[in-house]
Design a protein around this motif. Structure first.
Motif, short mmCIF file in Angstrom:
data_model
loop_
_atom_site.label_atom_id
_atom_site.label_comp_id
_atom_site.label_asym_id
_atom_site.label_seq_id
_atom_site.Cartn_x
_atom_site.Cartn_y
_atom_site.Cartn_z
N ASP A 169 30.81 -9.06 34.38
CA ASP A 169 31.21 -7.72 33.83
C ASP A 169 30.56 -7.38 32.53
OD1 ASP A 169 33.02 -7.57 35.93
OD2 ASP A 169 34.78 -8.60 34.92
N ASP A 170 30.42 -6.15 32.59
CA ASP A 170 29.61 -5.53 31.10
C ASP A 170 30.67 -5.67 30.14
OD1 ASP A 170 27.46 -4.24 29.57
OD2 ASP A 170 29.03 -2.66 29.74
N SER A 171 30.62 -6.09 29.11
CA SER A 171 31.55 -6.11 28.04
C SER A 171 31.83 -4.89 27.41
CB SER A 171 30.93 -6.98 26.70
OG SER A 171 29.85 -6.33 26.24
N LEU A 172 31.10 -3.92 27.63
CA LEU A 172 31.45 -2.56 27.20
C LEU A 172 32.03 -1.73 28.27
CD1 LEU A 172 28.29 -1.72 24.87
CD2 LEU A 172 30.75 -2.49 24.38
N GLY A 173 32.03 -2.26 29.49
CA GLY A 173 32.71 -1.56 30.62
C GLY A 173 31.93 -0.27 31.13
N ARG A 174 30.40 -0.54 31.35
CA ARG A 174 29.69 0.61 31.58
C ARG A 174 29.19 0.32 33.26
NH1 ARG A 174 25.55 -0.44 27.00
NH2 ARG A 174 25.55 -2.78 27.82
N ARG A 175 29.88 -0.26 34.01
CA ARG A 175 29.69 -0.48 35.36
C ARG A 175 29.89 0.78 36.35
NH1 ARG A 175 26.36 -4.04 34.46
NH2 ARG A 175 26.96 -6.25 33.96
N THR A 176 31.06 1.67 35.78
CA THR A 176 31.19 2.86 36.53
C THR A 176 31.13 3.98 35.45
OG1 THR A 176 33.47 2.67 35.98
CG2 THR A 176 32.76 1.55 37.86
N PRO A 177 30.97 5.25 35.89
CA PRO A 177 30.95 6.41 35.24
C PRO A 177 32.40 6.62 34.45
CG PRO A 177 30.27 6.97 37.20
CD PRO A 177 30.68 5.68 37.47
N GLN A 178 33.52 6.07 35.11
CA GLN A 178 34.73 6.23 34.26
C GLN A 178 34.57 5.23 33.08
OE1 GLN A 178 38.86 4.68 35.60
NE2 GLN A 178 38.55 6.60 36.71
N GLY A 179 34.30 4.15 33.33
CA GLY A 179 34.39 3.04 32.39
C GLY A 179 33.61 3.63 31.24
N THR A 180 32.19 4.29 31.39
CA THR A 180 31.40 4.75 30.20
C THR A 180 32.20 5.44 29.59
OG1 THR A 180 29.42 3.98 31.43
CG2 THR A 180 29.12 5.80 29.80
N VAL A 181 32.62 6.61 30.16
CA VAL A 181 33.20 7.70 29.46
C VAL A 181 34.56 7.10 28.55
CG1 VAL A 181 34.81 9.90 29.60
CG2 VAL A 181 32.82 9.64 30.88
N ASN A 182 35.51 6.18 29.20
CA ASN A 182 36.38 5.62 28.48
C ASN A 182 36.24 4.69 27.26
OD1 ASN A 182 38.07 6.89 30.29
ND2 ASN A 182 38.63 5.06 31.55
N GLY A 183 35.03 4.22 27.55
CA GLY A 183 34.65 3.09 26.51
C GLY A 183 33.79 3.96 25.34
N PHE A 184 33.33 4.88 25.58
CA PHE A 184 32.73 6.02 24.37
C PHE A 184 33.90 6.61 23.60
CE2 PHE A 184 31.59 10.03 22.97
CZ PHE A 184 30.19 9.70 22.06
N ILE A 185 35.01 6.86 24.43
CA ILE A 185 36.19 7.70 23.81
C ILE A 185 36.75 6.61 22.71
CG2 ILE A 185 38.43 8.56 24.07
CD1 ILE A 185 36.19 10.59 24.18
N LYS A 186 36.93 5.44 23.35
CA LYS A 186 37.66 4.25 22.72
C LYS A 186 36.80 3.92 21.26
CE LYS A 186 39.39 -0.30 23.30
NZ LYS A 186 39.55 -1.46 23.84
N ALA A 187 35.32 3.96 21.55
CA ALA A 187 34.61 3.51 20.34
C ALA A 187 34.48 4.70 19.27
CB ALA A 187 33.15 3.29 21.00
N ILE A 188 34.59 5.76 19.68
CA ILE A 188 34.60 6.88 18.60
C ILE A 188 36.15 6.98 17.71
CG2 ILE A 188 32.51 8.13 19.37
CD1 ILE A 188 34.58 10.08 20.49
N GLY A 189 37.21 6.53 18.73
CA GLY A 189 38.41 6.57 18.13
C GLY A 189 38.52 5.68 17.21
N GLU A 190 37.77 4.60 17.31
CA GLU A 190 37.86 3.34 16.33
C GLU A 190 36.88 3.56 15.25
OE1 GLU A 190 37.43 -0.15 18.83
OE2 GLU A 190 39.33 -0.03 19.77
N GLN A 191 36.06 4.67 15.53
CA GLN A 191 35.12 5.00 14.28
C GLN A 191 33.97 3.99 14.16
OE1 GLN A 191 36.95 6.10 10.73
NE2 GLN A 191 37.47 8.16 11.19
N ASN A 192 33.83 3.26 15.55
CA ASN A 192 32.71 2.36 15.58
C ASN A 192 31.38 3.11 16.26
OD1 ASN A 192 31.11 0.10 16.17
ND2 ASN A 192 32.64 -1.25 16.70
#
Length: 589
Positions: A42-65
């Motif tokens: 498994d990818d630690s950032l959840g980038r295996r699917t388009p949905q995982g990429t979008v959700n992971g990006f929103i989570k990252a900017i929500g945490e200001q990381n």
């Protein structure tokens, strides 16, 4: 020379080792186990699917990381090595999304490693949103960076990143950044300024009030334009559409206002599921209300037409439709919130097949009842024959139909069997056949037979309840013991009971004609009749002979066909009911 020696030594070594290797393979001294395919990590950032990429990006900017958020982009080696540039790209992307960007709700973005295959884009490319802020217009694509031999890795495409870098955002601020006080921007809730949450609440109320005003204005215009708006049917239609349209307008206004005011993409992305759910619920409410309206309208029409049996079918169909609406709504909402309903649908499909097999007869009866209501071969109160059963229809239900026989018993017939049976409905007859067959004595004279044929046909022409179509009165044969005369005519009557009354009157009048002819009906030869046989009346026979003789002399013998003028003279000349009969209409007067 040295190179040649080396090659020779290698060939000899290979020749020595090859037999041992082949021997070991042929003998099979040890069993080799098939290697299991390596599990894709498994990818630690959840980038295996388009949905995982979008959700992971929103989570990252929500945490200001923003450094982690940059790992969801396709970056050049030079940009990837520069941390500051990576952070700037992520921050710019967030600012553009806040100003006028839109990401598809996570439940709509594909959750498969292959992405969407039902769009017009190339394989391995999915459209997940867009940005429209001022003069900036960017389509947001995610792209699979791996080939078929490697695990999927979905990132925002290089084209998208390049468009973000080329966007001019110098000195641009969102509307909320300009109007909100510093306190509401600095204090945060869920990594989002608290002022944004407050504006979301305000915009929800404002969107609702604006929707109410627009709906009120639209209703006023409809009342003025549509003439049937004030009728019961018009009010029912307007009522059915009012709530769903109000919900849709509220959602549309909320999305438009929050996007233009610069509400954080983090907040809007979290609200996206709620917005889609409200849209689905509004659509389901619309279907529910339309089902009620159609059911009410159809039931009222069936009641006015006296088709009471159709009302129960309409109620059943209405309830079934509502159950289907609820079921589809639950499945759709579960899919929106991220629940995988594939396994549940498969289980329901298997259960549905089992249920259908178990309830085969019930379904057959239901389909039969629907076909009976649609085709209407019989109605409540009709007298009919189904196969060898005769009776009056008492009721038509969703499972069976009840007939009351002449013996006053109730016969219940399943609708599935009834719809496949031959149904003879006597209630829909437009006329009733009158078909007696008379057998006269063998000593009946030819002129007596001519007299009978003319007078019997004259009676049918003259009777007002006999249909004006040409009646048939024919001398059809001479049997071993009788002269056969067959009559075919049609009685015009509103129902079976009335036709029996007319038939009775015709038979009585025909008996008078037979009596006046001087002959009589023949008795069956096989019957032993011990009484004294009454001889035919010679006086009546002579009178009949004289009458027929006069007809022949004047060319007025109405055989084999009747003179049309004589037919017109005879029509309606008989008084029916005859004098002396009980006449309820006259007694009332």
């Amino acid at each position: 020379m040295i190179l040649y020696v080396r090659r020779l030594l290698l060939c000899m070594l290979f020749a020595l080792l090859l037999p041992h290797t082949m021997t070991g393979q042929l003998l099979g001294t040890s069993k080799t186990t098939a290697e299991e395919p390596a599990k894709v990590p498994d990818d630690s950032l959840g980038r295996r699917t388009p949905q995982g990429t979008v959700n992971g990006f929103i989570k990252a900017i929500g945490e200001q990381n923003y450094l982690r958020a940059s790992q969801y982009f396709v970056l050049s080696k030079r940009s990837y090595r520069r941390t500051a540039e990576r952070i700037k790209i992520a921050q710019t992307f967030q600012l553009l999304l806040d100003q006028g960007g839109n990401l598809s709700p996570s439940s709509i973005v594909s959750n498969k490693e292959i992405g969407r295959i039902d769009d017009d884009l190339a394989a391995g490319v999915d459209l997940v949103g867009n940005i429209a802020a001022g003069k900036t217009s960017i389509q947001l694509y995610v792209e699979n960076q791996s080939d078929d031999s490697q695990p999927a890795l979905w990132l925002f495409s290089a084209e998208t990143v390049e468009s973000i870098l080329s966007a001019d955002i110098t000195g641009e601020k969102t509307f909320l950044d300009r109007v909100l006080p510093s306190v509401l921007k600095e204090r945060k809730l869920g990594n989002v300024p608290i002022g944004h949450w407050a504006v979301v609440v305000i915009m929800t109320v404002v969107s609702y009030l604006l929707s109410r005003m627009l709906l009120f204005g639209a209703g006023y215009v409809i009342q003025k334009v549509w003439k049937k708006a004030a009728t019961e049917k018009g009010k029912a239609v307007i009522e059915a559409f009012s709530l769903p349209v109000l919900m849709y307008l509220t959602v549309i206004l909320f999305v438009a206002l929050t996007q233009r005011m610069g509400i954080s993409i983090i907040v809007r992305q979290r609200f996206s599921i709620i917005i889609i759910t409200i849209g689905i619920v509004a659509f389901l409410i619309l279907l529910w209300r339309l089902t009620d309206f159609v059911s009410m309208y159809t039931r009222s029409r069936m009641t006015r037409r006296g088709r009471i049996s159709a009302v129960s079918a309409i109620l059943f169909l209405s309830r079934t439709t509502k159950a289907a609406i609820v079921f589809i709504g639950i499945i759709a909402i579960l899919g929106i919130i991220g629940v995988d309903v594939t396994a549940g649908l498969a289980a329901l499909g298997i259960g549905g097949i089992a249920l259908a097999l178990g309830a085969q007869k019930t379904i057959e009866n239901f389909v039969g009842s629907v076909s009976l209501i649609a085709d209407q071969p019989l109605r409540v109160g009709d007298y009919c024959r189904v196969d060898d059963i005769k009776g009056t229809v008492e009721s038509i239900g969703m499972r069976s139909t009840m007939l009351r026989t002449s013996a006053r018993t109730i016969v219940t017939i399943p609708n599935g069997q009834l719809s496949a049976s031959k149904i003879e409905n006597f209630a829909h007859r437009d006329r009733f056949i009158f078909n007696p067959i008379f057998n006269f004595r063998m000593d009946t004279a030819p002129d007596q037979m001519r007299y009978l044929l003319v007078e019997l046909r004259s009676l049918l022409y003259a009777h007002p309840s006999v249909l004006n179509s040409t009646p048939v009165v024919r001398f059809t044969g001479i049997t071993a013991d009788a002269l056969k005369v067959e009559i075919t005519a049609y009685i015009e009557a509103p129902n079976f009971e009335k036709s029996q009354e007319v038939q009775e009157d015709l038979l009585l009048r025909m008996m008078d004609i037979i009596e006046n002819s001087g002959t009589s009906l023949a008795y069956p030869s096989q019957t032993l009749y011990m009484a004294r046989d009454t001889a035919s009346s010679s006086e009546k026979a002579e009178a009949v002979f004289e009458t027929v003789k006069k007809w022949k002399e004047k060319n007025e013998l109405q055989l084999p066909e009747f003179d049309p003028k004589r037919v017109e003279e005879l029509k309606g000349s008989i008084k029916y009911p005859d004098d002396g009969s009980f006449k309820p209409d006259e007694d009332k007067n």
